[in-house]
Write a protein that holds these residues in place. Structure first.
Motif, PDB file in Angstrom:
ATOM      1  N   GLU A 175       0.691  -1.104   0.136  1.00  0.00           N
ATOM      2  CA  GLU A 175       0.019   0.032   0.001  1.00  0.00           C
ATOM      3  C   GLU A 175       0.796   1.190  -0.043  1.00  0.00           C
ATOM      4  OE1 GLU A 175      -4.269   1.222   2.096  1.00  0.00           O
ATOM      5  OE2 GLU A 175      -2.891  -0.401   3.029  1.00  0.00           O
TER       6      GLU A 175
ATOM      7  N   GLU B 269      -4.104  -4.978  -2.168  1.00  0.00           N
ATOM      8  CA  GLU B 269      -2.985  -4.021  -2.138  1.00  0.00           C
ATOM      9  C   GLU B 269      -1.869  -4.400  -2.920  1.00  0.00           C
ATOM     10  OE1 GLU B 269      -3.159  -1.056  -1.441  1.00  0.00           O
ATOM     11  OE2 GLU B 269      -5.159  -1.066  -0.111  1.00  0.00           O
TER      12      GLU B 269
ATOM     13  N   HIS C  74     -11.313  -1.179  -0.515  1.00  0.00           N
ATOM     14  CA  HIS C  74     -10.098  -1.797  -1.076  1.00  0.00           C
ATOM     15  C   HIS C  74     -10.264  -2.435  -2.409  1.00  0.00           C
ATOM     16  CE1 HIS C  74      -7.527  -1.501   2.543  1.00  0.00           C
ATOM     17  NE2 HIS C  74      -8.762  -2.122   3.565  1.00  0.00           N
TER      18      HIS C  74
END
Length: 377
Positions: free
Chosen positions: A238, A300, A356
């Motif tokens: 991330e 991520e 996400h």
């Protein structure tokens, strides 16, 4: 390098699943139409029944505001923005409540940096998508409040304070600071306000000094030297994405240089080479600390792979897209959390997870541009 047909199909399948399965859940059974708030979670079966209500969080509302703004659903985004203001804005003391109870009364009045960062982040997306002036005001006011109220030593920001902002209840930790970085990058892009440049540079320098593990380049969860510290592979991925988004803003900083090493370390030690599953955390040596695989860390990893431009990483991205689709998505939604062996650890689906998914899918190559590239080759 041309994107192979299987990767085009897998990427399209992710986006179709999001549009046709995920978003309708949170417009429908996952949304409390009386209170205009998303439920905290729903069941993973075809009914998508809301889990028993104990609270509603401002952060969850803000994440939902982001995903529906990013999806271009102005009607639903407008409702969420008004609910955010109505239920969570502390009109007496400033800032945002952490949560309200089942009937909408303030429950946890803690002033939480993570929450405030997501208010900025969501309002940046909402404001720029639909030109809402009130959202621009919220973005600026909340950013100024963060600087004034959450400020800590060494140019960092405290994780939480009590409802009056009079007592620090949580000292600086990595995760809220990462999301503040994300929020200020979004605010900078939405407003073109150079104030965010200096904010981001100062924050990046502070994070490097306090959290960057020098041997690996990884950003630790707690300040260096803290007991029982850990490195989370998902957060390295991330952070790499955020550094790529910052571009020249971080040129010359140790944070930018270290994250390339952190990516390699996290990929080598934190990803199961057979399943592509990303582990929850590592020791500083690279030994696995927690083998749990959470869907956010997988998403991520997709974003980080998409941010790299070398051929080997692009091939890894194509494989990982398919690993992710087969391992974590299903016809009724997604698997929130699995063991390394693939057993489901959490069966319900939280309202915070679509954020996400949306950010990961937005980073993947667009089907139409890929097809144009292939046609021109």
């Amino acid at each position: 390098m041309d994107m192979p047909a299987f990767a085009i199909a897998s990427t399209a399948a992710l986006r179709d699943h999001f549009a046709q399965i995920v978003l309708p859940i949170w417009r429908g059974p996952g949304f409390n139409t009386a209170m205009h708030l998303p439920y905290e979670a729903v069941s993973a079966d075809a009914r998508h029944a809301p889990m028993p209500v104990e609270r509603y969080r401002a952060m969850a509302c803000a994440r939902q505001l982001f995903i529906f703004s990013e999806a271009g659903d102005e009607v639903h985004a407008n409702v969420l923005f008004e609910a955010l203001l109505h239920f969570f804005l502390d009109k007496q003391r400033g800032g945002w409540f952490y949560s309200v109870d089942a009937v909408g009364a303030p429950l946890d009045t803690t002033k939480d940096l993570y929450t405030h960062a997501f208010v900025v982040f969501a309002c940046a997306e909402y404001a720029v998508r639909f030109g809402n002036r009130d959202a621009f005001d919220v973005l600026h006011d909340t950013s100024a409040l963060i600087e004034a109220r959450f400020s800590a030593q060494d140019r960092l920001f405290n994780a939480s304070l009590d409802g009056n902002f009079s007592t620090v209840t949580g000292t600086p930790v990595q995760n809220p600071l990462m999301h503040l970085t994300e929020a200020w990058l979004a605010a900078r892009a939405a407003t073109q306000d150079s104030t965010f440049d200096s904010r981001l540079r100062k924050l990046a320098d502070a994070i490097e000094c306090t959290f960057m593990h020098a041997p690996t380049g990884c950003i630790a969860e707690l300040p260096l030297g803290a007991d029982d510290n850990r490195l989370e592979p998902g957060h390295q991925f991330e952070w790499l994405w955020l550094a790529k988004q910052a571009g020249t803003l971080l040129d010359g900083s140790g944070l930018d240089a270290g994250l390339s090493r952190a990516f390699s370390f996290a990929q080598r030690h934190g990803v199961d080479p057979h399943t592509g599953g990303v582990y929850a955390s590592l020791y500083e040596t690279g030994k696995i600390k927690d083998t749990t695989q959470r869907i956010w860390a997988q998403s991520e990893y997709l974003r980080a792979l998409a941010a790299m431009d070398d051929e080997a990483t692009r091939c890894a991205l194509y494989r990982q897209i398919e690993h992710f689709r087969l391992r974590f998505l299903h016809p009724q939604g997604w698997y929130e959390c699995k063991t390394a062996a693939g057993n489901v650890l959490r069966a319900d689906m939280p309202s915070t997870t679509p954020y996400h998914l949306a950010t990961a899918y937005a980073a993947l190559p667009a089907d139409n541009s890929v097809r144009r590239d292939i046609a021109a080759a």
